[in-house]
Structures are given as C-alpha cells and as structure tokens.
Write a protein that holds these residues in place. Structure first.
Motif, PDB file in Angstrom:
ATOM      1  N   ASP A 250       0.655  -1.182  -0.678  1.00  0.00           N
ATOM      2  CA  ASP A 250      -0.395  -0.191  -0.150  1.00  0.00           C
ATOM      3  C   ASP A 250       1.356   1.186  -0.037  1.00  0.00           C
ATOM      4  OD1 ASP A 250      -2.528  -1.282  -0.381  1.00  0.00           O
ATOM      5  OD2 ASP A 250      -2.888  -1.046   1.455  1.00  0.00           O
ATOM      6  N   LEU A 251       1.432   1.521   0.946  1.00  0.00           N
ATOM      7  CA  LEU A 251       3.040   2.455   0.785  1.00  0.00           C
ATOM      8  C   LEU A 251       3.207   2.516   0.257  1.00  0.00           C
ATOM      9  CD1 LEU A 251       3.975   4.639   2.480  1.00  0.00           C
ATOM     10  CD2 LEU A 251       5.976   2.645   3.429  1.00  0.00           C
ATOM     11  N   MET A 252       3.656   2.188  -0.892  1.00  0.00           N
ATOM     12  CA  MET A 252       4.621   2.133  -1.854  1.00  0.00           C
ATOM     13  C   MET A 252       3.728   2.584  -3.342  1.00  0.00           C
ATOM     14  SD  MET A 252       7.651  -0.872  -1.452  1.00  0.00           S
ATOM     15  CE  MET A 252       8.167  -0.046  -3.245  1.00  0.00           C
ATOM     16  N   GLY A 253       2.548   2.250  -3.524  1.00  0.00           N
ATOM     17  CA  GLY A 253       1.698   2.037  -4.325  1.00  0.00           C
ATOM     18  C   GLY A 253       1.459   0.669  -5.339  1.00  0.00           C
TER      19      GLY A 253
ATOM     20  N   GLU B 114       1.864   2.211  -9.270  1.00  0.00           N
ATOM     21  CA  GLU B 114       3.652   2.776 -10.316  1.00  0.00           C
ATOM     22  C   GLU B 114       4.365   1.354  -9.641  1.00  0.00           C
ATOM     23  OE1 GLU B 114       1.227   3.940  -7.799  1.00  0.00           O
ATOM     24  OE2 GLU B 114       1.957   5.845  -8.160  1.00  0.00           O
TER      25      GLU B 114
ATOM     26  N   LYS C 146       7.567  -1.163  -9.097  1.00  0.00           N
ATOM     27  CA  LYS C 146       7.904  -1.949  -9.604  1.00  0.00           C
ATOM     28  C   LYS C 146       7.954  -3.615 -10.665  1.00  0.00           C
ATOM     29  CE  LYS C 146      11.954   1.251  -8.442  1.00  0.00           C
ATOM     30  NZ  LYS C 146      12.651   2.059  -7.547  1.00  0.00           N
TER      31      LYS C 146
ATOM     32  N   HIS D  40      10.437  -6.837  -6.305  1.00  0.00           N
ATOM     33  CA  HIS D  40      10.730  -5.337  -5.896  1.00  0.00           C
ATOM     34  C   HIS D  40       9.991  -5.457  -4.687  1.00  0.00           C
ATOM     35  CE1 HIS D  40      12.554  -1.837  -4.808  1.00  0.00           C
ATOM     36  NE2 HIS D  40      11.376  -1.223  -5.663  1.00  0.00           N
TER      37      HIS D  40
ATOM     38  N   ARG E 126       8.366  -7.361  -2.821  1.00  0.00           N
ATOM     39  CA  ARG E 126       9.128  -8.586  -1.988  1.00  0.00           C
ATOM     40  C   ARG E 126       9.886  -8.035  -1.167  1.00  0.00           C
ATOM     41  NH1 ARG E 126      12.074 -13.541  -3.114  1.00  0.00           N
ATOM     42  NH2 ARG E 126      11.843 -14.634  -1.592  1.00  0.00           N
ATOM     43  N   HIS E 127      10.992  -7.672  -1.398  1.00  0.00           N
ATOM     44  CA  HIS E 127      12.747  -7.259  -1.239  1.00  0.00           C
ATOM     45  C   HIS E 127      12.195  -6.434   0.210  1.00  0.00           C
ATOM     46  CE1 HIS E 127      14.514  -9.481  -4.971  1.00  0.00           C
ATOM     47  NE2 HIS E 127      14.078 -10.204  -3.883  1.00  0.00           N
ATOM     48  N   VAL E 128      11.615  -5.220  -0.534  1.00  0.00           N
ATOM     49  CA  VAL E 128      11.484  -4.441   0.490  1.00  0.00           C
ATOM     50  C   VAL E 128      10.784  -4.568   1.712  1.00  0.00           C
ATOM     51  CG1 VAL E 128      10.322  -2.429   0.782  1.00  0.00           C
ATOM     52  CG2 VAL E 128      10.976  -2.967  -1.783  1.00  0.00           C
TER      53      VAL E 128
ATOM     54  N   LEU F  40      10.733  -7.943   2.232  1.00  0.00           N
ATOM     55  CA  LEU F  40      11.933  -8.491   3.310  1.00  0.00           C
ATOM     56  C   LEU F  40      13.311  -7.752   3.724  1.00  0.00           C
ATOM     57  CD1 LEU F  40      12.440 -11.308   0.484  1.00  0.00           C
ATOM     58  CD2 LEU F  40      12.543 -11.466   3.451  1.00  0.00           C
TER      59      LEU F  40
ATOM     60  N   ILE G 198      12.338   4.266   5.574  1.00  0.00           N
ATOM     61  CA  ILE G 198      11.843   3.497   4.082  1.00  0.00           C
ATOM     62  C   ILE G 198      11.382   4.203   3.415  1.00  0.00           C
ATOM     63  CG2 ILE G 198       9.717   1.956   3.455  1.00  0.00           C
ATOM     64  CD1 ILE G 198      10.505   0.471   6.673  1.00  0.00           C
ATOM     65  N   VAL G 199      10.616   5.284   4.191  1.00  0.00           N
ATOM     66  CA  VAL G 199      10.312   6.624   3.331  1.00  0.00           C
ATOM     67  C   VAL G 199      10.636   7.251   2.419  1.00  0.00           C
ATOM     68  CG1 VAL G 199       8.075   8.290   3.060  1.00  0.00           C
ATOM     69  CG2 VAL G 199       8.090   6.246   4.862  1.00  0.00           C
TER      70      VAL G 199
END
Lengths: 212, 212
Positions: free
Chosen positions: A150-153, A156, A158, A162, A164-166, A168, A200-201
């Motif tokens: 949700d946070l990453m949108g 848009e 990637k 990606h 999953r990696h974030v 982790l 993170i942000v």
DNA sequence: GCAAAATTCGAACGACCGTTCGAAATACAA
DNA sequence: TTGTATTTCGAACGGTCGTTCGAATTTTGC
C-alpha cells in the motif's frame, strides 16, 4: 501474552493453578533457552530452576520439542493478534506501517526471550510442529507485506519481486534489532520505529548529498 | 577463502595434503552444522561422512569448539579482507557502499553455510574463542559504519545514535538475506544490492505518494 | 471422611556425547 | 632398507540426555 494455555497431557480436567504454572514454566524455560540455546538446554535444569522434578515436566509438556513449539506458536500467535489490531486501526499506509514497526519492536522488547527463540530455533522444530508455526509466520509476513505494498503504491510499483524485497529488507531491520536494541541506550521503541519508517520512506541521505 | 589453515594439534610438521584435508573437513563440517545446528551435530557424524574416525578428528581439531571457532574466524577474516579491498577502491561514498553491499551478499552467496553459522552460532563460543571472533566482527562493523557515515554526511548528521541505527538497519537487511535469498528467484546479488542501496539513499516510496 | 481424579516424584533405561590414549599404519628422509 | 615422524584408528571412559512408568502424594467432588 499468555492467552489460552495448552496442557497437552491431561485428558479430562485440570486446575486453574496448573494452567498458570504451565505458563510460568514456559516463560522460565524461554529465558533459559534464549540464553543457552534449545539443544544445550536440559529439561533437568529447567525443572530444577522451577522446583519441578524431571518426571514432573512431562505432566506439563508432551516432549521437549512440544515445549519449544508452544513457546514459538504462542508467541507468534500473540504477536500476530496484536499487529492485526494495529493494522486495522486505519489511517494512511504510512501511519499503519509506523504502528506495525512500533508494535513489532515493542512486542519484542516485552518478550525478548521468546522472540529470540522464534528467530534462532525455528529450524529446531520438525514436521507438523514446524509447519504449524510456519502458518502463523506466513500470515504475519503477509500482513506487513500488504501494508508496505500500500505504502509503495500498487499502481506504479516496479513489480512483485521489488515489493517482496523491500518487505524482506524491513523484516531484516526488525528482526536484527534483538542483536543490539537496548532501551537505555537506543531510546524508546517508538523513536527507533520512527527512524526506521523515515529510512523506508525518504532514505537516510540528506537530499543535497545525493548523487542522483 | 581458505587462506592459511591452522592445524592446532601437530607441533613439528605436517604434509600439504593434511592442510588441504583440514580445509575440506572444515567445509564439510560447515554444511552439516549449518543444517543441523552446532549442538545437534556430533563429531562422530562429521567423521563418518568424511571417512575419518572419531579419534582421527582430534588430529585436525583440538576440540569441537575449536572446529566451530575456526569456521567462524576464517570466514569473517576472509570477508573482512575482501571488503577492505572493496572499500579502499575509491569512488563516492555511494559507490563504495554499493560495492560493500554487493560484496557482502556475494560472499554469503558463495559461503552460505559458513555465514549462517556465523550468524546463528556466535554465542555457542565462549571465552577467548568468542572474543577473538568478536574482534574481527567489530572491525567489519566499523568498516561499513564509516562508509555509511560518509554517505550520510559527517556535518549535517543527526547524531551518533542516528548513524549507528542506520548502520544497524543496513546490517539487518544484509544479515537477514540468508533467510530468503535464492539467486534463481531473486536475481544476481548485484541487483539486490542496488535495490538495497536505493532504499538507503532514496527510500522505497515514490515521491508523489509521500505524505511529507 | 471417602473415593476418584489430578498432580508429583524418583528411579531407571537406553542412547549418545566429547574426549583421551596407546597402538597400528602410513609416508617420508637417509 | 631402515628409522623417524606423521597420520589414523578403535576401544574405552565418564557424563548427560530425553523419555518412561509405577508408586506416592495431593486435591477435588460428593
């Protein structure tokens, strides 16, 4: 934590004091196991410290593995319940993630022994016991992963890999905390959680210093 | 890796093949210990798998603890040496950190068993052996911490505590990777390292989605 | 107070562990 | 080939471990 105790041995009834004793026994065992490791911990020692005979231990736990399972299963179930509440409380994705980070660090500050065991001794479980713990862990992973997505949108982004990696990466930061976190030295968990969210942000590098 | 083998037992001489065998033995032991845990691994089993008698093991290693120590000490020393070269290679702080992230992930992709042991079994060591491993680990921590401090800017930084936390966050991401990284699924380590660097520098959230 | 159930104990079992040690076997130098 | 140092082995020792089990003890319901 605690919730429902799971005396596996007795079939018919058991007194309240017995459930309570099982809880205490489990907590005391967690302290020893967290310090010495599961394999290196002897049931004899656990009993001795709590004034229960070796044979008596088997009234409370079906086996040594069962004891380890109960620590892990109860701990992760309690964490999941707390965090589900934190995630459902609403607000922006950023606010929800902050609550999750804070909640995770706070839970593990309150239960360092149990959490250390969950991290270090997962693979000491086998078969069904291992699987049952894994079920809860996966639900917890999904809970955090969804908020991060949700946070990453969700548009848009990637790609799933990606995301999953974030996720982790975030779990890495959280789960490594038990290697260093001390409230006296590092301040309240809320402050650390805020630092983590900020990384993170926004990242950790002041804008003027960035190459790109 | 490998470097100089450290046969602790024989005093006068030893043949080349012996040093080589000690290396192989150490690598084979690392595979078993990484899977079953140090305490749960019996010297008898290690010998059996490598066709060395139990007594024969003590020609190569002074004790079971010594075996664990050698795995950890050699592994971390080799990692430190590689990474010192990567850090000295010059470039911007961002470029150096990227090389360190890539180097760390790459080293551990090449030596998963040894690195898993370094993470899980550090506290299985005691006394002098523990301390000697800790010395190398601290030098490695300092190496990475310095590059991160450079990256974040030594002037406008928010304080030592913040720098320390960011460094520990980074180590969390790196050290947790062994829980999930598989080259087939996650791509080459360089790509993961780039994702990690991007998170550290810019954060993971697209600018337009940021609340602040 | 009595029987039934729940709880606790202590002893014992079989298995496995790390370590030691002296003898046997092997490889090397002369 | 002989002698010496290196390497390997196998047996044994003292301990510790998880688990079992029947008896003793305590508590509970009636």
């Amino acid at each position: 934590m605690a919730a429902t105790s799971v005396l596996t041995r007795p079939r018919k009834q058991c007194r309240d004091a017995t459930l309570q004793k099982a809880d205490s026994l489990l907590a005391a065992a967690a302290a020893v196991i967290a310090e010495k490791g599961f394999e290196a911990t002897a049931l004899r020692d656990l009993g001795r410290r709590f004034e229960v005979s070796l044979g008596g231990m088997y009234y409370y736990f079906a086996s040594k593995d069962d004891l380890l399972f109960q620590i892990q299963h109860r701990t992760f179930t309690a964490l999941l319940a707390e965090q589900e509440r934190a995630a459902e409380a609403g607000g922006t994705a950023e606010a929800r993630l902050l609550r999750l980070l804070s909640g995770h660090l706070g839970f593990f500050a309150r239960h360092p022994n149990e959490m250390k065991i969950c991290t270090f001794e997962l693979e000491s479980l086998e078969g069904e016991l291992y699987d049952r713990v894994l079920v809860v862990r996966r639900r917890y992973f999904r809970l955090v992963a969804d908020v991060i997505a949700d946070l990453m949108g969700r548009r848009e982004r990637k790609g799933r890999s990606h995301d999953r990696h974030v996720t982790l990466f975030v779990f890495g930061m959280l789960n490594w905390a038990f290697m260093w976190y001390q409230s006296a030295k590092d301040g309240p968990v809320e402050a650390v959680a805020a630092e983590m969210l900020n990384l993170i942000v926004h990242g950790a590098v002041p804008r003027k210093r960035r190459a790109s």
